[in-house]
Design a protein around this motif. Structure first.
Motif, PDB file in Angstrom:
ATOM      1  N   ALA A 137       0.833  -1.206   0.000  1.00  0.00           N
ATOM      2  CA  ALA A 137       0.000   0.000   0.000  1.00  0.00           C
ATOM      3  C   ALA A 137       0.866   1.254   0.000  1.00  0.00           C
ATOM      4  CB  ALA A 137      -0.929  -0.015   1.208  1.00  0.00           C
ATOM      5  N   TRP A 138       1.942   1.236   0.754  1.00  0.00           N
ATOM      6  CA  TRP A 138       2.845   2.381   0.803  1.00  0.00           C
ATOM      7  C   TRP A 138       3.452   2.659  -0.579  1.00  0.00           C
ATOM      8  CZ3 TRP A 138       3.763   6.687   2.935  1.00  0.00           C
ATOM      9  CH2 TRP A 138       5.007   7.313   2.857  1.00  0.00           C
ATOM     10  N   CYS A 154       1.037   4.607  -2.600  1.00  0.00           N
ATOM     11  CA  CYS A 154       1.012   6.022  -2.184  1.00  0.00           C
ATOM     12  C   CYS A 154       2.204   6.780  -2.762  1.00  0.00           C
ATOM     13  CB  CYS A 154       1.025   6.121  -0.661  1.00  0.00           C
ATOM     14  SG  CYS A 154      -0.363   5.345   0.172  1.00  0.00           S
ATOM     15  N   ALA A 206      -6.898  13.291   4.173  1.00  0.00           N
ATOM     16  CA  ALA A 206      -6.751  12.100   5.015  1.00  0.00           C
ATOM     17  C   ALA A 206      -7.824  11.935   6.088  1.00  0.00           C
ATOM     18  CB  ALA A 206      -5.362  12.092   5.661  1.00  0.00           C
ATOM     19  N   LEU A 234     -10.102   8.987   6.163  1.00  0.00           N
ATOM     20  CA  LEU A 234      -9.672   7.755   6.824  1.00  0.00           C
ATOM     21  C   LEU A 234      -9.537   7.938   8.319  1.00  0.00           C
ATOM     22  CD1 LEU A 234      -7.058   6.972   4.094  1.00  0.00           C
ATOM     23  CD2 LEU A 234      -8.957   5.453   4.640  1.00  0.00           C
ATOM     24  N   ARG A 293      -4.443   9.255  -3.162  1.00  0.00           N
ATOM     25  CA  ARG A 293      -3.397   8.286  -2.838  1.00  0.00           C
ATOM     26  C   ARG A 293      -2.347   8.911  -1.915  1.00  0.00           C
ATOM     27  NH1 ARG A 293      -1.222   6.482  -8.271  1.00  0.00           N
ATOM     28  NH2 ARG A 293      -2.595   8.061  -9.182  1.00  0.00           N
ATOM     29  N   CYS A 341      -3.827   8.899   1.479  1.00  0.00           N
ATOM     30  CA  CYS A 341      -3.658   7.577   2.097  1.00  0.00           C
ATOM     31  C   CYS A 341      -2.244   7.432   2.663  1.00  0.00           C
ATOM     32  CB  CYS A 341      -3.949   6.480   1.076  1.00  0.00           C
ATOM     33  SG  CYS A 341      -5.694   6.324   0.613  1.00  0.00           S
ATOM     34  N   LEU A 349      -1.116   6.740   6.446  1.00  0.00           N
ATOM     35  CA  LEU A 349      -0.347   5.533   6.738  1.00  0.00           C
ATOM     36  C   LEU A 349       0.990   5.807   7.423  1.00  0.00           C
ATOM     37  CD1 LEU A 349      -0.336   2.467   6.426  1.00  0.00           C
ATOM     38  CD2 LEU A 349       0.677   2.765   4.164  1.00  0.00           C
ATOM     39  N   VAL A 375      -6.069   1.643   5.128  1.00  0.00           N
ATOM     40  CA  VAL A 375      -5.342   1.947   3.901  1.00  0.00           C
ATOM     41  C   VAL A 375      -5.118   0.679   3.080  1.00  0.00           C
ATOM     42  CG1 VAL A 375      -3.178   2.831   2.954  1.00  0.00           C
ATOM     43  CG2 VAL A 375      -4.287   4.025   4.847  1.00  0.00           C
ATOM     44  N   THR A 435      -8.262  -0.015   1.328  1.00  0.00           N
ATOM     45  CA  THR A 435      -8.555   0.987   0.294  1.00  0.00           C
ATOM     46  C   THR A 435      -7.709   0.819  -0.956  1.00  0.00           C
ATOM     47  OG1 THR A 435      -9.241   2.596   1.964  1.00  0.00           O
ATOM     48  CG2 THR A 435      -8.583   3.475  -0.166  1.00  0.00           C
ATOM     49  N   LEU A 436      -6.436   0.456  -0.789  1.00  0.00           N
ATOM     50  CA  LEU A 436      -5.493   0.535  -1.908  1.00  0.00           C
ATOM     51  C   LEU A 436      -5.047  -0.811  -2.481  1.00  0.00           C
ATOM     52  CD1 LEU A 436      -3.123   3.421  -0.785  1.00  0.00           C
ATOM     53  CD2 LEU A 436      -5.096   3.529  -2.311  1.00  0.00           C
TER      54      LEU A 436
END
Length: 311
Positions: free
Chosen positions: A193-194, A197, A245, A248, A271, A274, A278, A306, A309-310
């Protein structure tokens, strides 16, 4: 109500090097520097409403003393006094414009402020599905982002509102430490996920004013409506993503989608938002694991959100 109630120092301080003001110090500082309030009772707020960088004391029924407890927060008094009076007239909810900026004294080493007390309550700390509040907060953020940013303080590398790439090293360093614990999420999924982003294009338009920390604890509601946003410690001019953000941080369910749609930014900004949900969550889980469990749990919730979501 007694004039002074001794504050209760947590058994485990949140920070190893924190300096906690006491009610007696605040009473003496107020008496010395703000004689018009000298007869008002000074009462520490409960630990459960305390954040990461200030200790708070009620002064009578209408005021709050904000006392920094960690060195990284000492600049907020001057920032609030400089910028909040400029921003406040443009915003649809109240903000804590300082009524007094206090000098160090009585053994307390830093500047401090007295601000208005806003009547109300904070939303649930682990998020809420409140569509009306989501719309109210989106209105607040749009108004803040519309204020002329000329002359405002630019966000430094590593701060919320700067490019995400500046916090990549911190995220990479913490992942192996998180892998040694069961925090209720897959660290490999977090890393994936990172990467999503980080791959988002950086903000390349004019910077905007951002609050930067619109967590539930920094919102005040009354009668189900947003009446104030507080704690502008992350205030500055930069990428709007940290103010996206809260979709979230603060909302769940339909309210999350309502906020995201009402705030009106593109997928790349989403993104990056997110990413700002995160990155501090991952480092916060590690940093606050034993000293501030509520903050660590908030970080775990963000990591799971996150990932969902991603990925």
């Amino acid at each position: 109500m007694p004039a002074v109630v001794s504050s209760t120092v947590p058994v485990v301080p949140i920070h190893a090097d924190e300096i906690r003001a006491t009610a007696e110090q605040v009473r003496r500082l107020v008496a010395d520097q703000c004689p018009r309030w000298a007869d008002l009772p000074v009462t520490p707020l409960p630990d459960e409403v305390e954040g990461t960088d200030h200790v708070l004391f009620r002064i009578g029924d209408e005021l709050v003393a904000r006392m920094p407890k960690i060195a990284w927060a000492v600049g907020q008094a001057e920032s609030d006094a400089r910028w909040l009076p400029t921003l406040a007239p443009h915003l649809p909810a109240r903000v804590p414009v300082p009524l007094h900026v206090g000098e160090p004294g009585t053994g307390f080493p830093w500047l401090w402020t007295v601000v208005p007390w806003f009547v109300g309550r904070t939303p649930p700390r682990l998020g809420c599905d409140d569509v009306r509040l989501a719309r109210d907060l989106a209105d607040f953020v749009r108004a803040l982002h519309a204020v002329d940013p000329a002359g405002g303080p630019a966000k430094a590398p590593g701060a919320r509102g700067a490019a995400l790439r500046h916090v990549d090293d911190a995220v990479r360093r913490v992942l192996p430490r998180l892998a040694a614990h069961d925090d209720g999420f897959d660290v490999r999924a977090v890393e994936a996920a990172w990467e999503v982003c980080l791959a988002a294009p950086e903000w390349d338009r004019e910077p905007v004013w951002i609050h930067g920390d619109l967590q539930p604890g920094n919102l005040v509601t009354d009668g189900g409506r947003l009446v104030a946003a507080i704690d502008f410690g992350a205030l500055g001019v930069g990428d709007p993503a940290p103010d996206v953000a809260p979709a979230l941080w603060t909302f769940t369910g339909a309210a999350r989608e309502t906020y995201r749609e009402a705030i009106g930014y593109d997928d790349a900004t989403w993104r990056r938002a997110c990413g700002w949900a995160l990155a501090p969550s991952l480092t916060g889980i590690d940093y606050y694991r034993h000293t501030f469990p509520r903050m660590a749990e908030h970080g775990r919730r963000m990591a799971r959100a996150v990932i969902t979501t991603l990925t």
